[in-house]
Design an enzyme around this catalytic site. Structure first.
Site, PDB file in Angstrom:
ATOM      1  N   THR A   1      -4.868 -11.167   1.813  1.00  0.00           N
ATOM      2  CA  THR A   1      -3.528 -11.163   2.423  1.00  0.00           C
ATOM      3  C   THR A   1      -2.767 -12.452   2.140  1.00  0.00           C
ATOM      4  O   THR A   1      -1.587 -12.417   1.784  1.00  0.00           O
ATOM      5  CB  THR A   1      -3.661 -11.021   3.962  1.00  0.00           C
ATOM      6  OG1 THR A   1      -4.481  -9.885   4.245  1.00  0.00           O
ATOM      7  CG2 THR A   1      -2.312 -10.852   4.622  1.00  0.00           C
TER       8      THR A   1
ATOM      9  N   PHE B   1       4.137 -13.692  12.954  1.00  0.00           N
ATOM     10  CA  PHE B   1       4.852 -13.349  11.728  1.00  0.00           C
ATOM     11  C   PHE B   1       5.595 -12.013  11.801  1.00  0.00           C
ATOM     12  O   PHE B   1       6.192 -11.586  10.822  1.00  0.00           O
ATOM     13  CB  PHE B   1       3.884 -13.349  10.536  1.00  0.00           C
ATOM     14  CG  PHE B   1       2.705 -12.402  10.701  1.00  0.00           C
ATOM     15  CD1 PHE B   1       2.836 -11.039  10.498  1.00  0.00           C
ATOM     16  CD2 PHE B   1       1.451 -12.896  11.070  1.00  0.00           C
ATOM     17  CE1 PHE B   1       1.755 -10.176  10.642  1.00  0.00           C
ATOM     18  CE2 PHE B   1       0.360 -12.037  11.221  1.00  0.00           C
ATOM     19  CZ  PHE B   1       0.523 -10.669  11.005  1.00  0.00           C
TER      20      PHE B   1
ATOM     21  N   ARG C   1      -7.527  -1.774  -1.882  1.00  0.00           N
ATOM     22  CA  ARG C   1      -7.571  -3.060  -1.153  1.00  0.00           C
ATOM     23  C   ARG C   1      -8.152  -4.162  -2.045  1.00  0.00           C
ATOM     24  O   ARG C   1      -7.673  -5.292  -2.011  1.00  0.00           O
ATOM     25  CB  ARG C   1      -8.410  -2.939   0.124  1.00  0.00           C
ATOM     26  CG  ARG C   1      -7.888  -1.972   1.175  1.00  0.00           C
ATOM     27  CD  ARG C   1      -6.826  -2.508   2.066  1.00  0.00           C
ATOM     28  NE  ARG C   1      -7.236  -3.602   2.904  1.00  0.00           N
ATOM     29  CZ  ARG C   1      -6.427  -4.214   3.767  1.00  0.00           C
ATOM     30  NH1 ARG C   1      -5.154  -3.826   3.899  1.00  0.00           N
ATOM     31  NH2 ARG C   1      -6.849  -5.213   4.493  1.00  0.00           N
TER      32      ARG C   1
ATOM     33  N   ARG D   1      -2.044  -9.666  -5.636  1.00  0.00           N
ATOM     34  CA  ARG D   1      -1.430 -10.739  -4.844  1.00  0.00           C
ATOM     35  C   ARG D   1      -1.658 -12.103  -5.494  1.00  0.00           C
ATOM     36  O   ARG D   1      -0.780 -12.961  -5.446  1.00  0.00           O
ATOM     37  CB  ARG D   1      -1.955 -10.710  -3.413  1.00  0.00           C
ATOM     38  CG  ARG D   1      -1.366  -9.543  -2.605  1.00  0.00           C
ATOM     39  CD  ARG D   1      -2.147  -9.297  -1.343  1.00  0.00           C
ATOM     40  NE  ARG D   1      -1.430  -8.428  -0.416  1.00  0.00           N
ATOM     41  CZ  ARG D   1      -1.982  -7.939   0.684  1.00  0.00           C
ATOM     42  NH1 ARG D   1      -3.230  -8.234   0.997  1.00  0.00           N
ATOM     43  NH2 ARG D   1      -1.267  -7.162   1.484  1.00  0.00           N
TER      44      ARG D   1
ATOM     45  N   LYS E   1       5.993  -3.759  -2.277  1.00  0.00           N
ATOM     46  CA  LYS E   1       6.936  -4.316  -1.307  1.00  0.00           C
ATOM     47  C   LYS E   1       8.221  -4.808  -1.984  1.00  0.00           C
ATOM     48  O   LYS E   1       8.270  -4.965  -3.215  1.00  0.00           O
ATOM     49  CB  LYS E   1       6.247  -5.460  -0.541  1.00  0.00           C
ATOM     50  CG  LYS E   1       5.068  -4.976   0.334  1.00  0.00           C
ATOM     51  CD  LYS E   1       4.447  -6.118   1.146  1.00  0.00           C
ATOM     52  CE  LYS E   1       3.334  -5.610   2.057  1.00  0.00           C
ATOM     53  NZ  LYS E   1       2.782  -6.698   2.923  1.00  0.00           N
TER      54      LYS E   1
ATOM     55  N   HIS F   1       1.040  -3.374  -0.133  1.00  0.00           N
ATOM     56  CA  HIS F   1       0.359  -2.939   1.089  1.00  0.00           C
ATOM     57  C   HIS F   1      -0.649  -1.872   0.709  1.00  0.00           C
ATOM     58  O   HIS F   1      -0.417  -1.101  -0.220  1.00  0.00           O
ATOM     59  CB  HIS F   1       1.378  -2.344   2.068  1.00  0.00           C
ATOM     60  CG  HIS F   1       0.723  -1.557   3.174  1.00  0.00           C
ATOM     61  ND1 HIS F   1       0.232  -2.144   4.307  1.00  0.00           N
ATOM     62  CD2 HIS F   1       0.432  -0.229   3.273  1.00  0.00           C
ATOM     63  CE1 HIS F   1      -0.316  -1.207   5.083  1.00  0.00           C
ATOM     64  NE2 HIS F   1      -0.209  -0.038   4.467  1.00  0.00           N
TER      65      HIS F   1
ATOM     66  N   ASN G   1       3.976 -10.656  -0.090  1.00  0.00           N
ATOM     67  CA  ASN G   1       2.699 -10.585  -0.795  1.00  0.00           C
ATOM     68  C   ASN G   1       2.528  -9.295  -1.597  1.00  0.00           C
ATOM     69  O   ASN G   1       1.431  -8.794  -1.753  1.00  0.00           O
ATOM     70  CB  ASN G   1       1.540 -10.842   0.179  1.00  0.00           C
ATOM     71  CG  ASN G   1       1.464  -9.799   1.270  1.00  0.00           C
ATOM     72  OD1 ASN G   1       2.284  -8.883   1.313  1.00  0.00           O
ATOM     73  ND2 ASN G   1       0.479  -9.912   2.139  1.00  0.00           N
TER      74      ASN G   1
END
Ligand code: ATP
Ligand code: MG
Length: 141
Positions: free
Chosen positions: A92, A58, A86, A106, A9, A119, A116
């Site tokens: 998250t 959000f 993941r 993260r 991100k 993805h 964070n």
């Protein structure tokens, strides 16, 4: 092999050392990089990608953040690409990530619940949809 769509991100792409560390995590875990590209979303693209979250508190924040600068997208392949990526990402929420899984991506680099770092597709159906979203020519090759 299973495929997943991974994104680094804008918060992490903005920090070359974070970007490099996440890229190295991909390599260290033997995820095969099938495709990668750097993209910057328009607000419209960001809204469309996150449509499933459009009712959430959000959503606006998320949409704006994801259109705020360049990100890097990957198609990754592995026997267990979706759960493996993941689990490398971690939870998250950044507080949870830092406290329950501090070695995760993260846990290491997340700034806030919105910023964070990464993805990852959450199911095979999401992976197909998201791969087509980023790499529309992929299936035809
Ligand atoms: P991603 O879809 O980015 O892989 P995820 O599947 O762990 O993350 P989702 O529930 O799909 O989490 O939420 C998508 C994104 O929305 C999160 O990665 C985060 O950037 C943002 N988000 C989710 N929950 C919150 C929250 N409580 N506060 C702020 N932002 C949030
Ligand atoms: Mg998700």
């Amino acid at each position: 092999l299973q495929l997943t769509l991974a994104i680094i991100k804008p918060d992490a792409v903005a920090h070359p050392l974070f970007l490099e560390a996440v890229h190295q995590t991909i390599l260290d875990n033997r995820l095969l990089i099938v495709r990668s590209k750097d993209v910057t979303w328009s607000r419209q693209e960001s809204q469309k990608f996150y449509q499933e979250h459009s009712g959430r508190f959000f959503y606006q924040r998320l949409v704006e953040f994801m259109a705020s600068g360049p990100m890097r997208a990957y198609i990754l392949a592995h026997e267990e690409a979706i759960p493996l990526w993941r689990s490398l990402m971690g939870p998250t929420r950044v507080f949870r990530a830092q406290h329950t899984d501090p070695e995760s991506i993260r846990g290491s680099f997340g700034l806030t619940d919105t910023r964070n770092t990464v993805h990852g597709s959450d199911s095979a159906a999401s992976a197909s949809r998201e791969i087509a979203f980023f790499f529309p020519d992929f299936n035809e090759e």
